[in-house]
Design an enzyme around this catalytic site. Structure first.
Site, mmCIF file in Angstrom:
data_model
loop_
_atom_site.group_PDB
_atom_site.id
_atom_site.type_symbol
_atom_site.label_atom_id
_atom_site.label_comp_id
_atom_site.label_asym_id
_atom_site.label_seq_id
_atom_site.Cartn_x
_atom_site.Cartn_y
_atom_site.Cartn_z
ATOM 1 N N LYS A 11 0.818 -1.400 -0.034
ATOM 2 C CA LYS A 11 0.067 -0.032 0.124
ATOM 3 C C LYS A 11 0.815 1.158 -0.112
ATOM 4 O O LYS A 11 2.121 1.009 0.308
ATOM 5 C CB LYS A 11 -0.969 -0.012 1.155
ATOM 6 C CG LYS A 11 -2.036 -1.145 1.168
ATOM 7 C CD LYS A 11 -2.683 -1.123 2.433
ATOM 8 C CE LYS A 11 -3.857 -2.407 2.226
ATOM 9 N NZ LYS A 11 -4.697 -2.571 3.445
ATOM 10 N N TYR A 51 -12.501 -2.727 -3.246
ATOM 11 C CA TYR A 51 -13.020 -3.004 -2.076
ATOM 12 C C TYR A 51 -14.480 -2.767 -1.972
ATOM 13 O O TYR A 51 -15.005 -2.596 -1.037
ATOM 14 C CB TYR A 51 -12.330 -1.659 -1.305
ATOM 15 C CG TYR A 51 -10.826 -1.975 -0.414
ATOM 16 C CD1 TYR A 51 -10.731 -3.260 0.112
ATOM 17 C CD2 TYR A 51 -9.788 -1.169 -0.945
ATOM 18 C CE1 TYR A 51 -9.158 -3.459 0.649
ATOM 19 C CE2 TYR A 51 -8.570 -1.390 -0.276
ATOM 20 C CZ TYR A 51 -8.271 -2.597 0.260
ATOM 21 O OH TYR A 51 -7.161 -2.776 0.778
ATOM 22 N N PHE A 59 -15.669 3.059 7.550
ATOM 23 C CA PHE A 59 -14.046 3.360 7.033
ATOM 24 C C PHE A 59 -13.818 3.445 5.583
ATOM 25 O O PHE A 59 -12.752 3.727 5.088
ATOM 26 C CB PHE A 59 -13.184 2.539 7.669
ATOM 27 C CG PHE A 59 -13.412 1.156 7.281
ATOM 28 C CD1 PHE A 59 -12.903 0.436 6.431
ATOM 29 C CD2 PHE A 59 -14.035 0.146 8.344
ATOM 30 C CE1 PHE A 59 -12.841 -0.838 6.314
ATOM 31 C CE2 PHE A 59 -14.142 -1.266 8.303
ATOM 32 C CZ PHE A 59 -13.641 -1.650 7.052
ATOM 33 N N ARG A 87 -1.401 -14.622 3.317
ATOM 34 C CA ARG A 87 -1.703 -13.833 4.531
ATOM 35 C C ARG A 87 -1.039 -13.942 5.992
ATOM 36 O O ARG A 87 -1.369 -13.014 6.701
ATOM 37 C CB ARG A 87 -3.484 -14.389 4.532
ATOM 38 C CG ARG A 87 -4.271 -14.403 3.453
ATOM 39 C CD ARG A 87 -5.007 -12.679 3.578
ATOM 40 N NE ARG A 87 -5.877 -12.507 4.355
ATOM 41 C CZ ARG A 87 -6.698 -11.544 4.700
ATOM 42 N NH1 ARG A 87 -6.617 -10.504 3.886
ATOM 43 N NH2 ARG A 87 -7.675 -11.132 5.807
ATOM 44 N N THR A 93 -5.048 -8.227 9.805
ATOM 45 C CA THR A 93 -5.549 -7.033 9.454
ATOM 46 C C THR A 93 -5.243 -5.769 10.353
ATOM 47 O O THR A 93 -4.587 -4.887 10.222
ATOM 48 C CB THR A 93 -7.029 -6.785 9.175
ATOM 49 O OG1 THR A 93 -7.311 -7.941 8.417
ATOM 50 C CG2 THR A 93 -7.394 -5.769 8.346
ATOM 51 N N ARG A 104 2.909 -6.926 9.292
ATOM 52 C CA ARG A 104 2.095 -5.747 9.947
ATOM 53 C C ARG A 104 2.434 -5.610 11.321
ATOM 54 O O ARG A 104 2.519 -4.580 12.039
ATOM 55 C CB ARG A 104 0.598 -6.390 9.776
ATOM 56 C CG ARG A 104 -0.011 -5.921 8.465
ATOM 57 C CD ARG A 104 -1.270 -6.606 8.151
ATOM 58 N NE ARG A 104 -1.924 -6.197 6.979
ATOM 59 C CZ ARG A 104 -2.857 -6.710 6.386
ATOM 60 N NH1 ARG A 104 -3.351 -7.802 6.951
ATOM 61 N NH2 ARG A 104 -3.268 -6.300 5.193
ATOM 62 N N ASN A 114 -2.051 -0.126 7.098
ATOM 63 C CA ASN A 114 -1.310 -1.536 7.590
ATOM 64 C C ASN A 114 -0.555 -2.098 6.383
ATOM 65 O O ASN A 114 -0.368 -3.322 6.321
ATOM 66 C CB ASN A 114 -2.455 -2.419 8.015
ATOM 67 C CG ASN A 114 -3.529 -2.566 6.971
ATOM 68 O OD1 ASN A 114 -3.438 -2.078 5.867
ATOM 69 N ND2 ASN A 114 -4.310 -3.803 7.362
ATOM 70 N N HIS A 117 -1.581 -5.727 1.467
ATOM 71 C CA HIS A 117 -2.874 -6.289 1.372
ATOM 72 C C HIS A 117 -2.567 -7.754 0.609
ATOM 73 O O HIS A 117 -1.683 -7.840 -0.374
ATOM 74 C CB HIS A 117 -3.559 -5.420 0.142
ATOM 75 C CG HIS A 117 -4.812 -6.337 -0.524
ATOM 76 N ND1 HIS A 117 -5.775 -6.663 -0.064
ATOM 77 C CD2 HIS A 117 -4.781 -7.181 -1.689
ATOM 78 C CE1 HIS A 117 -6.813 -7.384 -0.668
ATOM 79 N NE2 HIS A 117 -5.788 -7.881 -1.839
ATOM 80 N N GLU A 128 -9.044 -10.460 -7.952
ATOM 81 C CA GLU A 128 -8.148 -9.205 -8.000
ATOM 82 C C GLU A 128 -7.217 -9.327 -8.800
ATOM 83 O O GLU A 128 -6.701 -8.457 -9.558
ATOM 84 C CB GLU A 128 -7.616 -9.453 -6.612
ATOM 85 C CG GLU A 128 -8.854 -9.132 -5.489
ATOM 86 C CD GLU A 128 -8.246 -9.366 -3.981
ATOM 87 O OE1 GLU A 128 -7.174 -9.663 -3.670
ATOM 88 O OE2 GLU A 128 -9.082 -8.946 -3.116
HETATM 89 P P1 RTP Z 1 -6.703 -6.242 3.011
HETATM 90 O O1 RTP Z 1 -8.033 -6.242 1.997
HETATM 91 O O2 RTP Z 1 -6.112 -4.791 2.717
HETATM 92 O O3 RTP Z 1 -5.623 -7.138 2.910
HETATM 93 O O4 RTP Z 1 -7.362 -6.214 4.486
HETATM 94 P P2 RTP Z 1 -8.084 -7.379 5.133
HETATM 95 O O5 RTP Z 1 -8.383 -8.271 3.946
HETATM 96 O O6 RTP Z 1 -7.132 -7.967 5.930
HETATM 97 O O7 RTP Z 1 -9.134 -6.647 5.771
HETATM 98 P P3 RTP Z 1 -10.653 -5.926 5.254
HETATM 99 O O8 RTP Z 1 -11.665 -6.260 6.457
HETATM 100 O O9 RTP Z 1 -10.784 -6.403 3.859
HETATM 101 O O10 RTP Z 1 -10.199 -4.523 5.324
HETATM 102 C C1 RTP Z 1 -9.658 -3.799 4.193
HETATM 103 C C2 RTP Z 1 -8.540 -2.904 4.650
HETATM 104 O O11 RTP Z 1 -9.572 -1.980 5.221
HETATM 105 C C3 RTP Z 1 -8.862 -1.025 6.442
HETATM 106 N N1 RTP Z 1 -9.578 -1.080 7.485
HETATM 107 N N2 RTP Z 1 -9.911 -0.364 8.204
HETATM 108 N N3 RTP Z 1 -10.736 1.568 10.493
HETATM 109 C C4 RTP Z 1 -11.034 0.266 10.505
HETATM 110 O O12 RTP Z 1 -11.716 -0.142 11.162
HETATM 111 C C5 RTP Z 1 -10.469 -0.556 9.405
HETATM 112 N N4 RTP Z 1 -10.700 -1.835 9.066
HETATM 113 C C6 RTP Z 1 -10.320 -2.140 7.924
HETATM 114 C C7 RTP Z 1 -7.783 -1.781 6.441
HETATM 115 O O13 RTP Z 1 -6.314 -1.009 5.701
HETATM 116 C C8 RTP Z 1 -7.723 -2.940 5.904
HETATM 117 O O14 RTP Z 1 -6.508 -3.619 5.389
#
Ligand code: RTP
Length: 150
Positions: A11, A51, A59, A87, A93, A104, A114, A117, A128
């Site tokens: 990122k 996303y 968020f 992962r 996350t 992370r 973080n 991705h 993706e």
């Molecule tokens: P990523 O897609 O970035 O690998 O992350 P992930 O699957 O581990 O988690 P996901 O739930 O898909 O969330 C995507 C990204 O959103 C941001 N986030 N912010 N402020 C918050 O509570 C919050 N929760 C998630 C994070 O950058 C996360 O990687």
């Protein structure tokens, strides 16, 4: 040998902090093969599509603007169970909940910054990869190291 591919992105914060080499190195040293890589600033519409499952989250706007704040290092990695293991290499996350030794844990303390991705399932990896790369940007090469890994 069954092999799969995953989409890994460094990122904008990871790029700005000079973590690209370290992150690539962790995947390489584990034995995974890099089959595509590019620096991209894909824009808001592309990031909203990436996303789209999160579009109702509070968020979401902040997430899109963070992801749109600078270039991203987009990659495709290949190897045995690379989606799941990718992962694990990234860590949870929320960096504060991630295990020591993960990217992370080592480099982040805020869920909104973080660093990286990784696709969360084989199906989402396929989607993706298709969203971020054209077919001819993905190389099909045999690593000389592979016989030492498998
Ligand atoms: P990523 O897609 O970035 O690998 O992350 P992930 O699957 O581990 O988690 P996901 O739930 O898909 O969330 C995507 C990204 O959103 C941001 N986030 N912010 N402020 C918050 O509570 C919050 N929760 C998630 C994070 O950058 C996360 O990687």
């Amino acid at each position: 040998m069954t092999s799969e591919q995953t989409f890994i992105a460094i990122k904008p914060d990871g790029v700005q902090r000079g973590l690209v080499g370290d992150i690539i190195s962790r995947f390489e040293k584990r034995g995974y093969k890099l089959v595509a890589i590019k620096m991209v600033t894909p824009g808001k519409a592309h990031l909203e599509k990436h996303y789209e499952d999160l579009k109702d989250k509070p968020f979401f706007p902040g997430l899109v603007s963070y992801m749109n704040s600078g270039p991203i290092a987009a990659m495709v990695w290949e190897g045995r169970e690379v989606v799941k293991v990718g992962r694990l290499i990234l860590g949870a996350t929320n960096p504060l909940a991630s295990a020591p030794g993960t990217i992370r844990f080592d480099y982040a303390i805020d869920v909104g910054r973080n660093v990286c991705h990784g696709s969360d399932a084989v199906d989402s990896a396929k989607k993706e990869i298709k969203l971020w790369f054209k077919d001819d940007e993905i190389t099909n090469w045999t690593s000389a190291q592979q016989s030492w890994v498998y």
